[in-house]
Design a protein around this motif. Structure first.
Motif, PDB file in Angstrom:
ATOM      1  N   UNK A 161      27.100 -34.305  66.810  1.00 40.74           N
ATOM      2  CA  UNK A 161      26.082 -33.796  65.876  1.00 40.74           C
ATOM      3  C   UNK A 161      26.008 -32.272  65.939  1.00 40.74           C
ATOM      4  N   UNK A 162      26.155 -31.702  67.135  1.00 41.26           N
ATOM      5  CA  UNK A 162      26.209 -30.241  67.246  1.00 41.26           C
ATOM      6  C   UNK A 162      27.432 -29.704  66.509  1.00 41.26           C
ATOM      7  N   UNK A 164      28.846 -30.921  63.898  1.00 44.89           N
ATOM      8  CA  UNK A 164      28.560 -30.951  62.462  1.00 44.89           C
ATOM      9  C   UNK A 164      27.609 -29.813  62.079  1.00 44.89           C
ATOM     10  N   UNK A 165      26.621 -29.548  62.932  1.00 45.93           N
ATOM     11  CA  UNK A 165      25.700 -28.438  62.660  1.00 45.93           C
ATOM     12  C   UNK A 165      26.457 -27.105  62.646  1.00 45.93           C
ATOM     13  N   UNK A 166      27.385 -26.941  63.580  1.00 51.11           N
ATOM     14  CA  UNK A 166      28.193 -25.715  63.621  1.00 51.11           C
ATOM     15  C   UNK A 166      29.084 -25.618  62.391  1.00 51.11           C
ATOM     16  N   UNK A 168      28.446 -26.741  59.432  1.00 48.45           N
ATOM     17  CA  UNK A 168      27.614 -26.285  58.316  1.00 48.45           C
ATOM     18  C   UNK A 168      27.302 -24.797  58.451  1.00 48.45           C
ATOM     19  N   UNK A 169      27.078 -24.347  59.692  1.00 50.02           N
ATOM     20  CA  UNK A 169      26.796 -22.929  59.925  1.00 50.02           C
ATOM     21  C   UNK A 169      27.988 -22.070  59.530  1.00 50.02           C
ATOM     22  N   UNK A 172      27.996 -20.395  56.277  1.00 52.95           N
ATOM     23  CA  UNK A 172      27.075 -19.278  56.029  1.00 52.95           C
ATOM     24  C   UNK A 172      27.513 -18.001  56.744  1.00 52.95           C
ATOM     25  N   UNK A 173      28.330 -18.130  57.782  1.00 50.31           N
ATOM     26  CA  UNK A 173      28.752 -16.963  58.551  1.00 50.31           C
ATOM     27  C   UNK A 173      30.230 -17.118  58.895  1.00 50.31           C
ATOM     28  N   UNK A 175      33.563 -17.608  60.823  1.00 48.83           N
ATOM     29  CA  UNK A 175      33.916 -18.195  62.124  1.00 48.83           C
ATOM     30  C   UNK A 175      35.310 -17.711  62.498  1.00 48.83           C
ATOM     31  N   UNK A 179      36.099 -19.935  67.432  1.00 48.86           N
ATOM     32  CA  UNK A 179      34.844 -20.610  67.128  1.00 48.86           C
ATOM     33  C   UNK A 179      35.106 -21.899  66.351  1.00 48.86           C
TER      34      UNK A 179
ATOM     35  N   UNK B  31      31.390 -18.521  71.620  1.00 51.06           N
ATOM     36  CA  UNK B  31      31.429 -18.745  70.173  1.00 51.06           C
ATOM     37  C   UNK B  31      30.429 -19.807  69.739  1.00 51.06           C
ATOM     38  N   UNK B  32      29.734 -19.528  68.659  1.00 45.67           N
ATOM     39  CA  UNK B  32      28.861 -20.538  68.076  1.00 45.67           C
ATOM     40  C   UNK B  32      27.513 -20.660  68.740  1.00 45.67           C
ATOM     41  N   UNK B  35      24.634 -20.321  66.402  1.00 47.96           N
ATOM     42  CA  UNK B  35      24.560 -21.393  65.417  1.00 47.96           C
ATOM     43  C   UNK B  35      23.991 -22.664  66.023  1.00 47.96           C
ATOM     44  N   UNK B  36      23.972 -22.763  67.352  1.00 49.36           N
ATOM     45  CA  UNK B  36      23.431 -23.958  67.982  1.00 49.36           C
ATOM     46  C   UNK B  36      21.926 -24.026  67.799  1.00 49.36           C
ATOM     47  N   UNK B  39      19.674 -26.536  65.251  1.00 46.42           N
ATOM     48  CA  UNK B  39      19.606 -27.978  65.505  1.00 46.42           C
ATOM     49  C   UNK B  39      18.644 -28.283  66.644  1.00 46.42           C
ATOM     50  N   UNK B 115      19.876 -30.440  55.549  1.00 52.50           N
ATOM     51  CA  UNK B 115      20.986 -30.820  56.432  1.00 52.50           C
ATOM     52  C   UNK B 115      20.538 -30.811  57.891  1.00 52.50           C
ATOM     53  N   UNK B 116      19.803 -29.773  58.258  1.00 54.85           N
ATOM     54  CA  UNK B 116      19.328 -29.669  59.638  1.00 54.85           C
ATOM     55  C   UNK B 116      18.362 -30.815  59.954  1.00 54.85           C
ATOM     56  N   UNK B 119      20.421 -33.965  60.574  1.00 53.35           N
ATOM     57  CA  UNK B 119      21.084 -33.899  61.881  1.00 53.35           C
ATOM     58  C   UNK B 119      20.089 -33.942  63.039  1.00 53.35           C
ATOM     59  N   UNK B 122      19.123 -37.562  63.372  1.00 54.01           N
ATOM     60  CA  UNK B 122      20.248 -38.264  64.018  1.00 54.01           C
ATOM     61  C   UNK B 122      20.272 -37.966  65.516  1.00 54.01           C
ATOM     62  N   UNK B 123      20.045 -36.708  65.861  1.00 50.23           N
ATOM     63  CA  UNK B 123      20.155 -36.285  67.262  1.00 50.23           C
ATOM     64  C   UNK B 123      18.992 -36.808  68.103  1.00 50.23           C
TER      65      UNK B 123
END
Lengths: 301, 301
Positions: A161-162, A164-166, A168-169, A172-173, A175, A179, B31-32, B35-36, B39, B115-116, B119, B122-123
């Motif tokens: 799930x993380x 998938x969140x990354x 989606x991120x 927007x930014x 990578x 990453x 990295x990332x 973005x974590x 969530x 989306x968040x 997720x 789900x999480x």
């Protein structure tokens, strides 16, 4: 026994068992019986629509290294496949990747509706834990509890799930390739790792064997993703059955972009070799898992 | 010890433990990492935003009947609360009930994005199974596996998720009061039943004690729902912190409509008496659970 034959045979077993797990109970009698149908139907649509069943295959083959009967490993394999299917249903939602097609068929929210797709995903996620913690999964409750724990870790907020969140991120930014790789190892790698580790847990493997399988799974997951990126870069929409080059459109940097097509292919071959090497301690018994790594690296869809 | 004091005390314990469970790990380094945040933040927003923590309270009190230490029961109680919180996040989504407010605060998809919210739901669902199958939940893996199994049954396609699917179906087709009750017993009743049954499992209770708790939970769940319908019918939007009379607007037949306000209140008193009677075998030890049934019947929000 050829790999092609074996993966198809396991896929049939998974299909049959999943079908029973998702349909063996009669609809609730009396009030509301009709209204029950869409949720169960959407779950079956999502879970029984085919696919290579690669994750169940890995789990069953990993368990076989420790002489775990296929009928035993099949339960955990089906639980894992339910998690994979739930993730596809939710990833396809309009608020997520907004995909209308999956394996050439309308996605669940198109074939049913969005609310049903959300609930069907939730229910597939939930039934995975019902299957894996049920007595039928393994005689030893300690094995069942450990599998449930590992599956939750692999698929939750610090696993899939993380990822998938990354992902989606990343829209927007920008990578970097590193990453992107880290994101992919969570999004797709975590379940491959679970598949292999679950085989070791079912077989009560020694730590060294378990670690070897985890090394294999890591290389396997990276190879799977790199092959996917190569397919994406080469844009073979027809073979994929979904819109190609979406990643490139979204400006997500991948290893293919960094290394170039040829460089990426060389790296892919290295990952397959790494996967093979990890399984050296198992000798010929691991042939099917080695074939699986070659298969994902060479696949055209 | 007064009920009011005790339920607030347990809510504080749940808040503290959930906060640790949802934040004890450092963000992924490198990295990332940035973005974590969304969530995990959305999960904390959804799970740590207050509430009476009624389900954890029931679980802890039911476990106490069998002298299970509160610290032990707290783990399963937090897992259950994560399931409850996930269901609220997904129920509030635009494709479901489309609610913008929950407990006076913006819902998760409003405070973050859709989306968040998907997720994060789900999480939270997934972490519930991580918590309940972790060694910390109970020394005996057989207890953990049984709890995970029961929790999945209670919240999935034949429990809470089915109840939510039926609730959505009720907007498209007229539901009789009996159908509405059957739907509500799944949507809200299944988790109350799990709360009480989990207490019995944690305490390795005899079947008769477990059955008594299930009877209590059934009456409790019906009383909770009927009190909710009464509040809805009396339309006290300010006290509820959400849009009132939505059910009535949607033309869902409820027991209140069938029995009238006074008839419904008499039925509610009968359900509370039923809940009390079920606990008679436990004597004075069950006083807190009896108070809980009275509390939900009399609550104004």
């Amino acid at each position: 026994m050829s790999f092609r034959f074996e993966i198809d045979r396991v896929a049939d077993q998974v299909q049959e068992r999943l079908s029973a797990l998702l349909g063996q109970d009669e609809p609730v009698p009396g009030p509301g019986a009709d209204a029950m149908a869409p949720l169960a139907e959407a779950m079956r649509y999502a879970a029984l629509g085919g696919g290579k069943r690669l994750r169940p295959f890995l789990l069953i083959q990993a368990a076989r290294l420790f002489d775990v009967p296929e009928g035993t490993a099949l339960e955990a394999a089906c639980a894992l496949e339910c998690i994979h299917c739930y993730s596809l249903v939710h990833d396809d939602l309009p608020a997520m990747d907004d995909d209308a097609l999956r394996r050439g068929r309308p996605t669940v929210h198109i074939a049913f509706d969005e609310a049903t797709a959300i609930l069907a995903g939730d229910s597939l996620l939930t039934i995975a834990f019902e299957i894996i913690s049920a007595p039928k999964c393994h005689d030893d409750p300690a094995v069942r509890a450990e599998l449930a724990y590992l599956l939750a870790k692999a698929s939750g907020w610090q696993g899939m799930a993380l990822g998938q969140a990354l992902d989606l991120a990343a829209e927007r930014q920008p990578f970097s390739p590193e990453e992107t790789t880290a994101m992919q190892m969570l999004k797709t790698g975590a379940l491959f790792r679970f598949a292999c580790e679950a085989g070791a847990v079912l077989g009560r493997a020694q730590p060294a064997s378990r670690d070897a399988l985890i090394c294999y799974a890591t290389a396997f997951g990276q190879a799977f993703q790199l092959a996917d990126d190569l397919l994406d870069a080469e844009g073979d929409a027809a073979a994929m059955g979904k819109a190609a080059s979406k990643d490139a459109e979204r400006g997500k940097a991948t290893l293919v972009g960094l290394l170039g097509l040829e460089g990426a292919k060389a790296h892919l071959a290295g990952l397959v070799a790494e996967a093979e090497e990890a399984l050296a301690p198992f000798g010929g018994k691991a042939a099917m898992l080695i074939d699986a790594a070659r298969f994902v690296a060479e696949r055209r869809s």
